[in-house]
Design a protein around this motif. Structure first.
Motif, PDB file in Angstrom:
ATOM      1  N   GLY A  59       3.261   7.396  13.653  1.00  0.00           N
ATOM      2  CA  GLY A  59       3.157   5.945  13.816  1.00  0.00           C
ATOM      3  C   GLY A  59       1.734   5.440  14.058  1.00  0.00           C
ATOM      4  N   PRO A  60       1.035   5.986  15.067  1.00  0.00           N
ATOM      5  CA  PRO A  60      -0.303   5.448  15.375  1.00  0.00           C
ATOM      6  C   PRO A  60      -1.248   5.491  14.172  1.00  0.00           C
ATOM      7  N   GLN A  61      -1.261   6.642  13.511  1.00  0.00           N
ATOM      8  CA  GLN A  61      -2.144   6.797  12.352  1.00  0.00           C
ATOM      9  C   GLN A  61      -1.808   5.768  11.267  1.00  0.00           C
ATOM     10  N   SER A  62      -0.523   5.598  11.001  1.00  0.00           N
ATOM     11  CA  SER A  62      -0.113   4.702   9.911  1.00  0.00           C
ATOM     12  C   SER A  62      -0.391   3.235  10.251  1.00  0.00           C
ATOM     13  N   ILE A  63      -0.261   2.878  11.513  1.00  0.00           N
ATOM     14  CA  ILE A  63      -0.541   1.490  11.932  1.00  0.00           C
ATOM     15  C   ILE A  63      -2.043   1.210  11.817  1.00  0.00           C
ATOM     16  N   ALA A 254      11.568  -3.537   8.437  1.00  0.00           N
ATOM     17  CA  ALA A 254      11.159  -2.293   9.084  1.00  0.00           C
ATOM     18  C   ALA A 254      12.092  -1.136   8.731  1.00  0.00           C
ATOM     19  N   PRO A 255      12.038  -0.697   7.462  1.00  0.00           N
ATOM     20  CA  PRO A 255      12.833   0.490   7.116  1.00  0.00           C
ATOM     21  C   PRO A 255      12.221   1.778   7.677  1.00  0.00           C
ATOM     22  N   GLY A 256      10.919   1.712   7.987  1.00  0.00           N
ATOM     23  CA  GLY A 256      10.221   2.916   8.441  1.00  0.00           C
ATOM     24  C   GLY A 256      10.364   3.119   9.927  1.00  0.00           C
ATOM     25  N   ASP A 295       9.073   4.608   4.811  1.00  0.00           N
ATOM     26  CA  ASP A 295       8.637   3.336   4.226  1.00  0.00           C
ATOM     27  C   ASP A 295       7.349   3.556   3.444  1.00  0.00           C
ATOM     28  N   LEU A 296       7.508   4.021   2.225  1.00  0.00           N
ATOM     29  CA  LEU A 296       6.316   4.351   1.429  1.00  0.00           C
ATOM     30  C   LEU A 296       5.566   3.095   1.002  1.00  0.00           C
ATOM     31  N   GLY A 297       6.250   1.938   1.020  1.00  0.00           N
ATOM     32  CA  GLY A 297       5.568   0.689   0.685  1.00  0.00           C
ATOM     33  C   GLY A 297       4.746   0.122   1.840  1.00  0.00           C
ATOM     34  N   GLN A 301       4.707  -0.775   8.724  1.00  0.00           N
ATOM     35  CA  GLN A 301       3.405  -0.616   9.363  1.00  0.00           C
ATOM     36  C   GLN A 301       2.687  -1.963   9.438  1.00  0.00           C
ATOM     37  N   ARG A 302       2.820  -2.757   8.380  1.00  0.00           N
ATOM     38  CA  ARG A 302       2.182  -4.085   8.362  1.00  0.00           C
ATOM     39  C   ARG A 302       2.840  -5.024   9.364  1.00  0.00           C
ATOM     40  N   CYS A 303       4.150  -4.924   9.476  1.00  0.00           N
ATOM     41  CA  CYS A 303       4.838  -5.746  10.492  1.00  0.00           C
ATOM     42  C   CYS A 303       4.358  -5.353  11.893  1.00  0.00           C
ATOM     43  N   ALA A 304       4.119  -4.077  12.088  1.00  0.00           N
ATOM     44  CA  ALA A 304       3.611  -3.617  13.397  1.00  0.00           C
ATOM     45  C   ALA A 304       2.240  -4.226  13.662  1.00  0.00           C
ATOM     46  N   VAL A 305       1.369  -4.196  12.658  1.00  0.00           N
ATOM     47  CA  VAL A 305       0.023  -4.757  12.818  1.00  0.00           C
ATOM     48  C   VAL A 305       0.117  -6.259  13.110  1.00  0.00           C
TER      49      VAL A 305
END
Ligand SMILES: [Mn+2]
Length: 319
Positions: A59-63, A254-256, A295-297, A301-305
């Motif tokens: 999670g942290p890395q992807s965000i 948020a599928p991921g 969530d490959l799209g 992660q964008r919603c998290a940001v």
């Protein structure tokens, strides 16, 4: 390029991307470098307490990677976040694969160290168990009572899971057991569906925790619900801790995540909520359960940001 030592796991090597390209503060020098920072992002790449599908360790890395395309100017609120507050990235906690207790201890120490310097930690999970050491870390340097606002699909008020008192579905009950946190100052928003055991609901009620189910949110509207949540979390307390499980969002946003549940909030509703809560005295914030593998799209992660940026926008306006 930051060096990756033997003690860092593969997940932690992602700190070469800092959140929003903010200054990266070496955690070893945190006491010096954090002095000027109002907020510090810190990653907890820990997923050992996840009771369902894994992946939130990334999670942290992807965000952080997703954050690189965002700017610090919020056009809707007409605020340049960095004009009002200083944000740094303190990297990841070096969790120890296979050692739950030491890993959680290290997360607690990291949060404690950041908060001790008057800097508000923004913790990126990791599974939701990381909220437990995060709250503990803040309470070490906090006099008085703390309220908690919790966004989630799930209650996370189990007493144990498979005999373990610590997991990502027991942390809210554990937090309600702290001397400085009364159950009546914990407010849960967005709980829904058939992924919550009745026993956990009963335990939440017994602990005095306020649970606002998603049907109530949809009926009353987020503004009204959040106003009530702030009032309940503030009653007799000195500050608020905010924890957001990304699975509170509908899986189309948020599928991921580890346990997606249909029928959730929209990102717009979550944005409205954090914009209100960011105006309050919030001493710690975590965003957990982002698992990018599903969530490959990269929408999750964008919603998290966005959630973090909208929260910071409100903080910037209030400052
Ligand atoms: Mn959840």
């Amino acid at each position: 390029m930051n060096k990756c030592s033997f003690l860092e796991t593969a997940m932690q090597c992602g700190v070469s991307h800092s959140f929003l390209k903010s200054d990266y503060v070496s955690f070893d020098n945190a006491s010096f470098s954090l002095e000027q920072a109002d907020y510090a992002v810190i990653g907890a790449p820990f997923e050992q307490c996840c009771v369902y599908r894994p992946g939130s360790g990334f999670g942290p890395q992807s965000i952080r990677i997703a954050s690189e395309q965002f700017s610090t100017y919020n056009i809707e609120l007409d605020v340049e976040i960095t004009d009002h507050l200083k944000l740094v990235d303190a990297g990841d906690v070096a969790v120890i694969p296979g050692n739950r207790d030491k890993s959680l201890e290290r997360i607690e120490e990291a949060v404690e160290r950041i908060y001790r310097h008057g800097t508000i930690p923004i913790l990126l999970g990791g599974d939701h168990s990381v909220t437990l050491p995060a709250v503990k870390g803040i309470l070490k340097n906090f006099n008085g009572k703390l309220g908690v606002i919790h966004f989630d699909t799930h209650l996370d008020t189990g007493d144990e899971y498979a005999g373990e008192k610590i997991s990502n579905c027991t942390q809210m009950l554990r937090i309600s057991e702290f001397d400085q946190v009364d159950g009546s100052n914990i407010v849960q928003i967005g709980i829904r569906g058939c992924l919550n055991p009745k026993e956990e609901y009963e335990l939440a009620k017994k602990a005095g925790i306020h649970t606002i189910l998603i049907n109530e949110v949809l009926k009353r509207g987020m503004d009204s619900v959040v106003e009530e949540a702030i009032r309940l979390a503030s009653e007799g307390t000195d500050a608020i801790y905010l924890t957001v499980d990304i699975d509170v969002l509908d899986p189309i946003y948020a599928p991921g995540t580890c346990a997606p549940s249909p029928g959730g909030l929209s990102i717009r509703e979550l944005i409205d909520a954090v914009r209100k809560i960011g105006k309050e005295k919030v001493v710690g914030f975590d965003l957990v359960e982002v698992a990018p593998q599903y969530d490959l799209g990269g929408v999750t992660q964008r919603c998290a940001v966005s959630t973090i940026l909208e929260f910071l926008s409100a903080c910037a306006i209030e400052k």
